[in-house]
Design an enzyme around this catalytic site. Structure first.
Site, PDB file in Angstrom:
ATOM      1  N   GLU A   1      -2.654   0.649   7.376  1.00 47.99           N
ATOM      2  CA  GLU A   1      -1.738  -0.770   7.278  1.00 47.99           C
ATOM      3  C   GLU A   1      -0.473   0.108   6.314  1.00 47.99           C
ATOM      4  OE1 GLU A   1      -3.414  -3.270   4.667  1.00 47.99           O
ATOM      5  OE2 GLU A   1      -1.276  -4.543   4.565  1.00 47.99           O
TER       6      GLU A   1
ATOM      7  N   HIS B   1       2.534  -7.308   4.495  1.00 46.56           N
ATOM      8  CA  HIS B   1       1.354  -6.476   4.836  1.00 46.56           C
ATOM      9  C   HIS B   1       0.725  -6.817   6.198  1.00 46.56           C
ATOM     10  CE1 HIS B   1       0.033  -5.695   0.349  1.00 46.56           C
ATOM     11  NE2 HIS B   1       0.830  -6.485   0.343  1.00 46.56           N
TER      12      HIS B   1
ATOM     13  N   GLU C   1       1.288 -11.876   5.775  1.00 47.22           N
ATOM     14  CA  GLU C   1       0.356 -10.976   6.474  1.00 47.22           C
ATOM     15  C   GLU C   1       1.053 -10.860   8.022  1.00 47.22           C
ATOM     16  OE1 GLU C   1      -2.163  -9.113   5.489  1.00 47.22           O
ATOM     17  OE2 GLU C   1      -2.798  -9.716   3.659  1.00 47.22           O
TER      18      GLU C   1
ATOM     19  N   HIS D   1       0.687  -1.079   0.238  1.00 50.69           N
ATOM     20  CA  HIS D   1       0.027  -0.119  -0.129  1.00 50.69           C
ATOM     21  C   HIS D   1       0.602   1.298   0.065  1.00 50.69           C
ATOM     22  CE1 HIS D   1      -3.046  -3.024   0.634  1.00 50.69           C
ATOM     23  NE2 HIS D   1      -2.372  -3.400   1.721  1.00 50.69           N
TER      24      HIS D   1
END
Ligand SMILES: [Zn+2]
Length: 370
Positions: A220, A273, A335, A205
Site C-alpha cells: 500500500e 489509503h 480508502e 504509510h
C-alpha cells in the site's frame, strides 16, 4: 530519475504472491509454466471449464495439490491447473521474476505545433528544442504545470503541460487490462476555484510501515504517493496550495502527519489509503470522517468519487482514526479501493484511475467550499 510503476496484469500473469488467506499462504508454493500454453480450469479435471490460459514463464501461486492438479486463484476465483507442465521455483527465482513484472510507461503527446522544449520547468529557462503536434514523449516527472520528458540520446527537457495530453502506454504485450470506463472528465483547467485554499494530502504509510499488502505482494505504501501527486497537481491547477505529508518512501508517524496539517492554516486534510481484506471479493471505495465538518467533506468527496470513478461505492463512515481526530482542519481518510481484489487492483494502478480520483477530489472540495 525515471520512475516506472509496475502494473500487474492479474488475469494474465497470475497472482505471484497472495495475501495470506486463512493460513494457507505459508504453505503456498510458486511454480512457473514450462509449456507454451496451459489451461486454467474450474475443477481438477480435463473435462472442467477453461477459465483462461497461462503461457510459458507465467508464475502461479499454488495452495493445494491433488491427483496431479494444483489449486490456485485466477481472477479472484479458485482454479486448477495440471501439475505436469509446472516447474517449482525457489525464493530467489520468485523475486527475480517479480522484478521483471510488466511495466507501464507514462507518455505525453504534444497538442500544438512548434512547442518549445526548455531546459527547466518555466518560461525563463532557455529553449533547447521544439516539438510538433502529435509527437509523443516519455513522461519522467511533473512539476507544477511543466512535464519533464525524455529526449533522444538520454537527454531530458521540459514542456508546458497545457500544450500536451497525458497517455498511459502498457507495454506488457497483453491487452487484458480492464478498461477503465472512460467517462469524459471536464477539462483540467478551472483556474481559481480553489484559490487561497490550503489542502494537506497525506499519502498513507511509508518506510518501515508498508501498510496493507495486496495481490502480487504489492505494498500500500508504494501506491499512495503516486496518487497523492496526481491529486496535488490537479488541486494546484485549480488554484489550491497543497502540502504533502510524505514525498518519498520514509516513515512519518500519525502524530507528525497531524502536526504537519496543524502547522498550516489548512482548509482540508485528506489522507489517502488503499484497503485490504482476506476475502478477495471485498472491493470499492470508502471515505471516513470523525468530526461534523469532516462528515460534510466526506459527503461531498464520496459523492464526487461516485460519479467520477468506476469502482464500487461503499459510502462514508465515522471512524476514530488518529489523523482524523487530531487534525484541526476538516479531515477525511479515503480508502481508494482494495489491493486484495484483482478488479480493483488492476484499475487502481492505471493513470486513468489516478486522474479520475484527482478530478473527483478536486470537484468534491470545490463543492464542499461552496
Ligand atoms: Zn492504509
Amino acid at each position: 530519475m525515471r520512475t516506472f510503476r509496475p502494473i500487474i496484469t492479474i488475469g494474465f500473469i497470475l497472482l505471484v504472491l497472495l495475501i495470506p488467506i486463512s493460513g494457507h499462504a505459508e504453505s503456498a508454493k510458486t511454480y512457473e509454466v514450462s509449456t507454451g500454453v496451459l489451461n486454467v480450469r474450474s475443477e481438477p479435471s480435463l473435462n472442467a471449464n477453461t477459465l483462461g490460459i497461462l503461457t510459458k514463464g507465467n508464475q502461479v501461486q499454488v495452495f493445494q495439490e491433488q491427483y496431479g492438479w494444483v489449486q490456485t486463484y485466477y481472477q479472484g476465483k479458485e482454479a486448477w491447473i495440471a501439475k505436469h507442465h509446472l516447474i517449482p521455483l525457489d525464493e530467489s527465482q520468485v523475486s527475480q521474476v517479480k522484478q521483471a513484472t510488466v511495466l507501464s510507461i507514462e507518455t505525453i503527446t504534444i497538442t500544438a505545433d512548434g512547442v518549445n522544449i526548455r531546459s527547466g520547468p518555466g518560461e525563463e529557462y532557455p529553449v533547447i528544442g521544439s516539438a510538433s503536434s502529435g509527437k509523443t514523449y516519455e513522461l519522467i516527472h511533473t512539476e507544477g504545470s511543466w512535464h519533464k520528458v525524455s529526449l533522444k540520446g538520454g537527454k531530458t527537457g521540459w514542456v508546458a503541460s497545457k500544450l500536451t495530453n497525458k497517455n498511459a502506454v502498457n507495454n506488457s504485450g497483453n491487452s487484458e487490462k480492464p478498461k477503465v470506463n472512460a467517462k469524459t472528465l471536464s477539462p483540467t483547467k478551472q483556474s481559481g476555484s480553489l484559490s487561497d485554499r490550503h489542502i494537506v494530502l497525506d499519502p498513507g504509510h511509508g518506510g518501515r510501515d508498508p501498510g496493507a499488502i495486496g495481490l502480487g505482494g504489492i505494498y500500500e505504501k508504494s501506491l499512495t504517493p503516486p496518487i497523492a501527486n496526481r491529486v496535488a497537481d490537479r488541486l494546484r491547477n485549480a488554484g489550491a496550495n497543497v502540502t504533502i505529508t510524505r514525498e518519498g518512501d520514509y516513515y512519518v508517524s500519525l502524530e507528525q502527519r497531524a502536526a504537519i496539517s496543524n502547522s498550516h492554516d489548512t482548509d482540508a486534510f485528506i489522507s489517502l489509503h488503499f484497503n485490504a481484506y482476506p476475502i478477495l471479493s471485498a472491493q470499492g471505495i470508502s471515505t471516513f470522517y470523525y468530526s461534523r465538518p469532516g462528515q460534510q467533506l466526506a459527503k461531498s468527496v464520496q459523492a464526487s468519487l461516485y460519479s467520477n470513478v468506476t469502482l464500487y461505492n461503499r459510502g462514508i463512515k465515522r471512524e476514530d482514526y488518529h489523523v482524523l481526530r487530531n487534525t484541526a482542519a476538516p479531515a477525511i481518510l479515503i480508502e481508494l479501493g482494495f489491493i486484495t481484489n484483482p478488479h480493483d487492483l488492476n484499475i487502481i494502478q492505471t493513470v486513468d484511475y489516478e486522474q479520475q480520483v484527482a478530478e473527483a477530489i478536486t470537484s468534491g472540495l470545490i463543492d464542499y467550499f461552496k
